[in-house]
Design a protein around this motif. Structure first.
Motif, PDB file in Angstrom:
ATOM      1  N   MET B 442       0.811  -1.221   0.000  1.00 29.06           N
ATOM      2  CA  MET B 442       0.000   0.000   0.000  1.00 29.06           C
ATOM      3  C   MET B 442       0.846   1.273   0.000  1.00 29.06           C
ATOM      4  N   THR B 443       2.046   1.191   0.568  1.00 35.86           N
ATOM      5  CA  THR B 443       2.853   2.419   0.696  1.00 35.86           C
ATOM      6  C   THR B 443       4.327   2.175   0.364  1.00 35.86           C
ATOM      7  N   MET B 444       4.596   1.148  -0.446  1.00 35.75           N
ATOM      8  CA  MET B 444       6.007   0.777  -0.629  1.00 35.75           C
ATOM      9  C   MET B 444       6.797   1.798  -1.438  1.00 35.75           C
ATOM     10  N   GLN B 445       6.097   2.774  -2.002  1.00 31.88           N
ATOM     11  CA  GLN B 445       6.844   3.841  -2.683  1.00 31.88           C
ATOM     12  C   GLN B 445       7.741   4.611  -1.727  1.00 31.88           C
ATOM     13  N   GLU B 446       7.485   4.492  -0.418  1.00 29.65           N
ATOM     14  CA  GLU B 446       8.332   5.205   0.541  1.00 29.65           C
ATOM     15  C   GLU B 446       9.733   4.599   0.639  1.00 29.65           C
ATOM     16  N   LEU B 447       9.975   3.474  -0.054  1.00 25.87           N
ATOM     17  CA  LEU B 447      11.351   2.996  -0.205  1.00 25.87           C
ATOM     18  C   LEU B 447      12.201   4.103  -0.826  1.00 25.87           C
ATOM     19  N   GLY B 448      11.574   4.895  -1.681  1.00 24.31           N
ATOM     20  CA  GLY B 448      12.282   6.009  -2.312  1.00 24.31           C
ATOM     21  C   GLY B 448      12.740   7.033  -1.276  1.00 24.31           C
ATOM     22  N   THR B 449      11.885   7.299  -0.292  1.00 24.41           N
ATOM     23  CA  THR B 449      12.247   8.231   0.787  1.00 24.41           C
ATOM     24  C   THR B 449      13.392   7.656   1.616  1.00 24.41           C
ATOM     25  N   ILE B 450      13.275   6.358   1.937  1.00 19.89           N
ATOM     26  CA  ILE B 450      14.309   5.690   2.738  1.00 19.89           C
ATOM     27  C   ILE B 450      15.648   5.746   2.013  1.00 19.89           C
ATOM     28  N   ALA B 451      15.619   5.515   0.689  1.00 14.31           N
ATOM     29  CA  ALA B 451      16.862   5.536  -0.090  1.00 14.31           C
ATOM     30  C   ALA B 451      17.425   6.961  -0.159  1.00 14.31           C
ATOM     31  N   GLN B 452      16.568   7.931  -0.457  1.00 12.81           N
ATOM     32  CA  GLN B 452      17.051   9.301  -0.617  1.00 12.81           C
ATOM     33  C   GLN B 452      17.606   9.860   0.684  1.00 12.81           C
ATOM     34  N   GLU B 453      16.969   9.534   1.798  1.00 11.52           N
ATOM     35  CA  GLU B 453      17.400  10.045   3.100  1.00 11.52           C
ATOM     36  C   GLU B 453      18.433   9.130   3.764  1.00 11.52           C
ATOM     37  N   LYS B 454      18.762   8.025   3.082  1.00  8.42           N
ATOM     38  CA  LYS B 454      19.739   7.060   3.620  1.00  8.42           C
ATOM     39  C   LYS B 454      19.387   6.639   5.044  1.00  8.42           C
ATOM     40  N   LEU B 455      18.149   6.189   5.217  1.00  2.30           N
ATOM     41  CA  LEU B 455      17.674   5.782   6.545  1.00  2.30           C
ATOM     42  C   LEU B 455      17.886   4.279   6.709  1.00  2.30           C
ATOM     43  N   GLY B 456      18.574   3.912   7.775  1.00  6.15           N
ATOM     44  CA  GLY B 456      18.907   2.490   7.976  1.00  6.15           C
ATOM     45  C   GLY B 456      17.770   1.672   8.562  1.00  6.15           C
ATOM     46  N   VAL B 457      16.609   1.729   7.929  1.00  6.03           N
ATOM     47  CA  VAL B 457      15.453   0.948   8.403  1.00  6.03           C
ATOM     48  C   VAL B 457      15.603  -0.494   7.918  1.00  6.03           C
ATOM     49  N   LYS B 458      15.405  -1.457   8.814  1.00 10.23           N
ATOM     50  CA  LYS B 458      15.426  -2.867   8.429  1.00 10.23           C
ATOM     51  C   LYS B 458      13.987  -3.315   8.203  1.00 10.23           C
ATOM     52  N   ILE B 459      13.746  -3.859   7.022  1.00 12.93           N
ATOM     53  CA  ILE B 459      12.368  -4.193   6.639  1.00 12.93           C
ATOM     54  C   ILE B 459      12.214  -5.708   6.553  1.00 12.93           C
ATOM     55  N   ALA B 460      11.273  -6.244   7.303  1.00 14.87           N
ATOM     56  CA  ALA B 460      10.956  -7.676   7.232  1.00 14.87           C
ATOM     57  C   ALA B 460       9.542  -7.820   6.696  1.00 14.87           C
ATOM     58  N   ILE B 461       9.418  -8.357   5.495  1.00 17.57           N
ATOM     59  CA  ILE B 461       8.076  -8.583   4.951  1.00 17.57           C
ATOM     60  C   ILE B 461       7.664 -10.014   5.288  1.00 17.57           C
ATOM     61  N   ILE B 462       6.560 -10.120   6.007  1.00 14.44           N
ATOM     62  CA  ILE B 462       5.995 -11.440   6.317  1.00 14.44           C
ATOM     63  C   ILE B 462       5.050 -11.740   5.159  1.00 14.44           C
ATOM     64  N   ASN B 463       5.579 -12.466   4.182  1.00 13.15           N
ATOM     65  CA  ASN B 463       4.911 -12.599   2.885  1.00 13.15           C
ATOM     66  C   ASN B 463       4.188 -13.935   2.798  1.00 13.15           C
ATOM     67  N   ASN B 464       2.853 -13.875   2.922  1.00 17.80           N
ATOM     68  CA  ASN B 464       2.077 -15.125   2.790  1.00 17.80           C
ATOM     69  C   ASN B 464       1.192 -15.126   1.548  1.00 17.80           C
ATOM     70  N   GLY B 465       1.339 -14.105   0.711  1.00 18.13           N
ATOM     71  CA  GLY B 465       0.596 -14.109  -0.551  1.00 18.13           C
ATOM     72  C   GLY B 465      -0.912 -13.922  -0.380  1.00 18.13           C
ATOM     73  N   TYR B 466      -1.301 -13.466   0.784  1.00 18.91           N
ATOM     74  CA  TYR B 466      -2.724 -13.230   1.053  1.00 18.91           C
ATOM     75  C   TYR B 466      -2.896 -11.906   1.783  1.00 18.91           C
ATOM     76  N   LEU B 467      -4.073 -11.341   1.697  1.00 20.07           N
ATOM     77  CA  LEU B 467      -4.484 -10.345   2.681  1.00 20.07           C
ATOM     78  C   LEU B 467      -4.931 -11.179   3.882  1.00 20.07           C
ATOM     79  N   GLY B 468      -3.941 -11.512   4.707  1.00 15.83           N
ATOM     80  CA  GLY B 468      -4.051 -12.645   5.619  1.00 15.83           C
ATOM     81  C   GLY B 468      -5.125 -12.528   6.680  1.00 15.83           C
ATOM     82  N   MET B 469      -5.291 -11.353   7.265  1.00 22.57           N
ATOM     83  CA  MET B 469      -6.282 -11.245   8.341  1.00 22.57           C
ATOM     84  C   MET B 469      -7.692 -11.390   7.786  1.00 22.57           C
ATOM     85  N   VAL B 470      -7.922 -10.811   6.603  1.00 20.23           N
ATOM     86  CA  VAL B 470      -9.239 -10.957   5.975  1.00 20.23           C
ATOM     87  C   VAL B 470      -9.446 -12.422   5.580  1.00 20.23           C
TER      88      VAL B 470
END
Lengths: 90, 562
Positions: B442-470
Motif C-alpha cells: 500500500m505504501t512501498m513507494q516510501e522505499l524512495g524516501t528511505i533511499a534518498q534520506e539514507k535511513l537504515g530501516v530494516k524491513i521484514a516482509i511477512i509474505n504469505n501471498g494473502y491479505l491474511g487477516m481478511v
C-alpha cells in the motif's frame, strides 16, 4: 429511558463554530429537535463578549445526553455546556 | 519585524523546536518551500505520497514524544493526508499538519486544486484552522502546537491560502495562548483518588489495564511503583505495550481479540480493573456484557468523554496519568496478592503463547528470531494485519514506545512510512519495520524516501501471498470463500534493489537467522522477504461478539469455529 433534554452552549463567536457543534450531533447520531442561536451581545450581559449562545433540544437517555455533552465540551471553541431542566422537570 | 506568511510558518516551527518536517510540495504551497533555504537548520524529508508524510510525522511523534509536523499542498495534497491524520487522531498522536489553500479571492469557486480542507478534516482533527488573516498566523500556529501536545494529544490542521503565505506582516511570536474553551484537567480529584486507593487496598484480585496514555504522560515510573507497591499484576492494550516492562514478574501481556489467553482470563477473573490511559476499545473488551464480569472498574483518563463511554465505571478519575498514579500510589498499603498471582501464573503455564511444530517457515518463528537477534533493543514498527498481531505477541517489549503500531484506525500501509519517521527521530536505534505483503504494497513507494534520506530501516516482509487477516476471517466465518484475498506481489528483493536497497529472500527456517544478521550488519536499509506458510492463522482469538473468556486457543483447521 428517552426524554427531552435542553442543552445550552456558549461558543466562541467564530466562523464555522456552529458546523463544529452540529457535526458532533450528526456523528454521534443525535437528532436536533429545536435550535436557537443568539449573539450574546443581544443578551445584555457584559460578562459575555465575543460569544454565541446556542440552545438545543434533543431526545435521548440521560447517559447518552451526558456523553453528548462531554463530546460537545471537547470542541475547542465551545466554552461551556450546561443542561437546563426540560418542561415538566423540577 | 516584517515577514511573509511563509517565513512566519518556519519561524514559528523553530520557536516550537521543530527539527524536521515531512512533506510534499505542490502549486499552492510553493511560497513555503521557496523560503525553506533561508532556514538551513530545518530538515525536510520529501516523501513519495502525502499519506506517507502524515504517517512519518506520526511515527516520529510516537517514538520521540515530540509533535510531528507534516505539510502538503491544497486539493489532492490535503486529501492524501486525510488517512494519516485520522490515524493520528484515533491513537492520540500529537501532530501539526500544514496545508496550503488556494488564494482567498477564489476560495469557494471550485478553483484548481481547491477543496474544503477544514470541512473534510473537521471530524478527524482535535482542532483545525483556516487562516484568513496573515496577522493571525503566528497565533494560530502557537495555539496549534499547544493543542496538539497538551491534554489528550491529537492532530491539528492549519490551512493557509497561498496569498496569505506571500503577504508580509509584522511578526512576533506570542508567549501565551488564550483558549477559553480549552482547559484540560491534569490533577485527579482528591476524593476520587482516595476512593480509588481504598478500593485498590481492599481488592483481592486487582488488575492494572494500561493503555497508551501511560506512554503519553510519561507515567511508566508511577505505573511500576503502583504495581510493585500493591503487588498488582499488569496487562496492557496494544498501544500500551512497553509502558510496563513485559519481562517483569507482574506483567501478564495483552488481552483482547488476539491477546494471550492468560491475559484474557486475568481480565475475566479480576475483582478490580484499574484502567489507566485507555478507552475500552472493542478489540480489547470483546462483548461488553461479558467484559470483566466480576470486577469493579477504576478509570483514569485525561479525556472526560472517554469515562463511561463503553464500560460502566465505579470510580472515574479525570486527569493526567502521571499525576493521578503518583497521587494514588501514596495511599497504597503494601500488601501481597500471592493467591491471585499464583492463579495467573498457573493460567500462563497452562495457556502459553506458543508456536506450533511445522516443517515450513512460520511467521511467528521469524518474528521471534528478529526479537532474539536484537535482544529486545529494537523499535518495532508494524503495518496492520496478521503480522501486526504476531509482532505484538511474540516479542517481549520492555521499553516505552518500542512497539509502534496503528491501533484505533487499523491503517494498512502505516508501517513503512511510520518507520521513516521513527528512524529520523531515533537515528541511533535499530528500527525494524515488520510488515505484511499486503500492507507493504500500500505504501512501498516510501522505499524512495528511505533511499534518498539514507535511513537504515530494516524491513521484514511477512509474505504469505494473502491479505491474511481478511483471509483468516473468511476461513473462520465465511466457509473459506477466499474472495479477493489471494494477492500476487512483485519480487520485493528486486523492488528494493531498484531503489538501491540490498535485500534477501528467505524461504526456509535455516535462512532466517543469517538473513537477520546480514541486515543488522548493514549500516543502511535492508529488506528481507520472508516467504512464510500461506495459511497460518493468528491465535488465540476471541471471535467477534464473544466475551474474552470465550477465547479460542487452537486453530480449527478447515472448519467454521463459531
Amino acid at each position: 429511558m428517552t426524554s427531552k433534554h435542553i442543552l445550552v452552549a456558549l461558543l466562541e463567536d467564530k466562523p464555522g463554530v456552529l458546523n463544529r457543534m452540529s457535526s458532533v450531533f450528526r456523528r454521534r447520531g443525535f437528532n436536533i429537535e429545536n435550535v436557537n442561536v443568539i449573539d450574546t451581545i443581544n443578551l445584555g450581559d457584559s460578562s459575555l463578549t465575543n460569544l454565541t449562545r446556542v440552545t438545543i433540544v434533543v431526545s435521548g437517555s440521560k447517559a447518552m445526553v451526558t456523553q453528548l455533552k462531554r463530546q460537545l465540551e471537547k470542541i475547542i471553541d465551545v466554552v461551556k455546556v450546561s443542561e437546563i431542566p426540560a418542561e415538566g422537570e423540577a | 519585524m516584517k515577514m511573509t506568511g511563509a517565513q512566519i510558518v518556519w519561524e514559528s516551527l523553530l520557536k516550537e523546536e521543530v527539527e524536521v518536517v515531512f512533506g510534499f510540495p505542490g502549486g499552492a504551497i510553493i511560497p513555503i518551500y521557496d523560503t525553506l533555504p533561508e532556514y538551513p537548520q530545518m530538515r525536510h524529508v520529501l516523501v513519495r505520497h502525502e499519506q506517507g508524510a502524515a504517517h512519518a510525522a506520526d511515527g516520529y511523534a510516537r517514538a520521540t514524544g515530540k509533535v510531528g509536523v507534516c505539510m502538503a499542498t491544497s486539493g489532492p495534497g490535503a486529501t492524501n493526508l486525510v488517512t494519516g491524520i485520522t490515524n493520528a487522531y484515533l491513537d492520540s498522536v500529537p501532530m501539526v499538519a500544514i496545508t496550503a489553500q488556494v488564494a482567498r479571492s477564489v476560495i469557494g469557486t471550485d478553483a484548481f486544486q481547491e477543496v474544503d480542507t477544514t470541512g473534510i478534516t473537521l471530524p478527524i482533527t482535535k482542532h483545525n484552522y483556516l487562516v484568513l488573516d496573515t496577522a493571525s498566523l503566528a497565533r494560530v500556529l502557537k495555539e496549534s502546537f499547544h493543542l496538539a501536545r497538551t491534554g489528550r494529544p491529537g492532530p491539528v490542521l492549519v490551512d493557509i491560502p497561498r496569498d496569505v503565505l506571500a503577504e508580509a506582516t509584522e511578526y512576533s511570536y506570542p508567549e501565551e495562548v488564550n483558549l477559553p474553551g480549552y482547559k484540560p484537567v491534569l490533577e485527579g480529584h482528591a476524593a476520587q483518588v482516595k476512593r480509588a486507593a481504598k478500593m485498590i487496598n481492599e481488592a483481592e484480585r486487582p488488575l492494572i489495564l494500561a493503555g497508551r496514555g501511560v506512554a503519553i504522560a510519561g507515567a511508566h515510573r508511577e505505573l511500576r511503583e503502583l504495581a510493585e507497591a500493591g503487588e498488582i499484576p499488569v496487562v496492557t492494550t496494544l498501544l500500551g505495550i512497553g509502558s510496563f516492562p513485559e519481562s517483569h514478574d507482574l506483567s501478564f501481556g495483552m488481552p483482547g481479540m488476539h491477546g494471550a489467553a492468560y491475559a484474557n482470563l486475568a481480565v475475566d477473573g479480576a475483582d478490580l480493573i484499574i484502567a489507566v490511559g485507555m478507552r475500552f476499545d472493542d478489540r480489547l473488551t470483546g462483548r461488553l456484557s461479558g467484559f470483566a464480569p466480576r470486577a469493579k472498574v477504576i478509570h483514569i483518563d485525561i479525556d472526560p468523554a472517554e469515562i463511561g463511554k463503553n464500560v460502566r465505571v465505579d470510580v472515574p478519575i479525570v486527569g493526567d496519568a502521571r499525576q493521578v498514579l503518583g497521587a494514588v500510589v501514596k495511599q497504597i498499603l503494601p500488601r501481597g496478592h500471592s493467591e491471585w498471582l499464583k492463579q495467573l501464573g498457573q493460567w500462563r503455564d497452562e495457556h502459553p503463547l506458543s508456536v506450533r511444530e511445522c516443517g515450513g517457515l512460520l511467521p511467528q518463528y521469524v518474528i521471534r528470531q528478529i526479537y532474539e537477534a536484537t535482544g529486545g533493543g529494537a523499535i518495532v514498527v508494524t503495518g496492520v494485519g496478521q503480522h501486526q498481531m504476531w509482532a505484538a505477541q511474540h516479542c517481549c517489549y520492555d521499553r516505552p514506545n518500542s512497539l509502534i503500531s496503528s491501533g484505533g484506525l487499523g491503517t494498512m500501509g502505516f508501517g513503512l512510512p511510520a518507520s521513516v519517521g521513527v528512524k529520523v527521530g531515533c537515528p541511533d536505534d535499530v528500527v525494524w519495520c515488520i510488515d505484511g505483503d499486503g500492507s507493504f504494497q500500500m505504501t512501498m513507494q516510501e522505499l524512495g524516501t528511505i533511499a534518498q534520506e539514507k535511513l537504515g530501516v530494516k524491513i521484514a516482509i511477512i509474505n504469505n501471498g494473502y491479505l491474511g487477516m481478511v483471509r483468516q476471517w473468511q476461513g473462520l466465518f465465511y466457509e473459506r470463500r477466499y474472495v479477493a484475498t489471494p494477492l500476487s506481489g512483485p519480487d520485493f528483493v528486486q523492488i528494493a534493489a531498484a531503489y538501491g536497497i540490498p535485500g534477501l529472500r528467505v524461504t526456509r527456517r535455516e535462512g532466517v537467522v543469517p538473513a537477520i544478521e546480514r541486515a543488522l550488519g548493514e549500516d543502511g536499509p535492508f529488506l528481507i522477504d520472508f516467504v512464510v506458510e500461506p495459511e497460518e492463522d493468528v491465535y488465540p482469538m476471541v471471535p467477534p461478539g464473544a466475551a474474552l473468556a470465550e477465547v479460542i486457543e487452537e486453530p480449527v483447521r478447515g472448519e467454521v469455529a463459531v
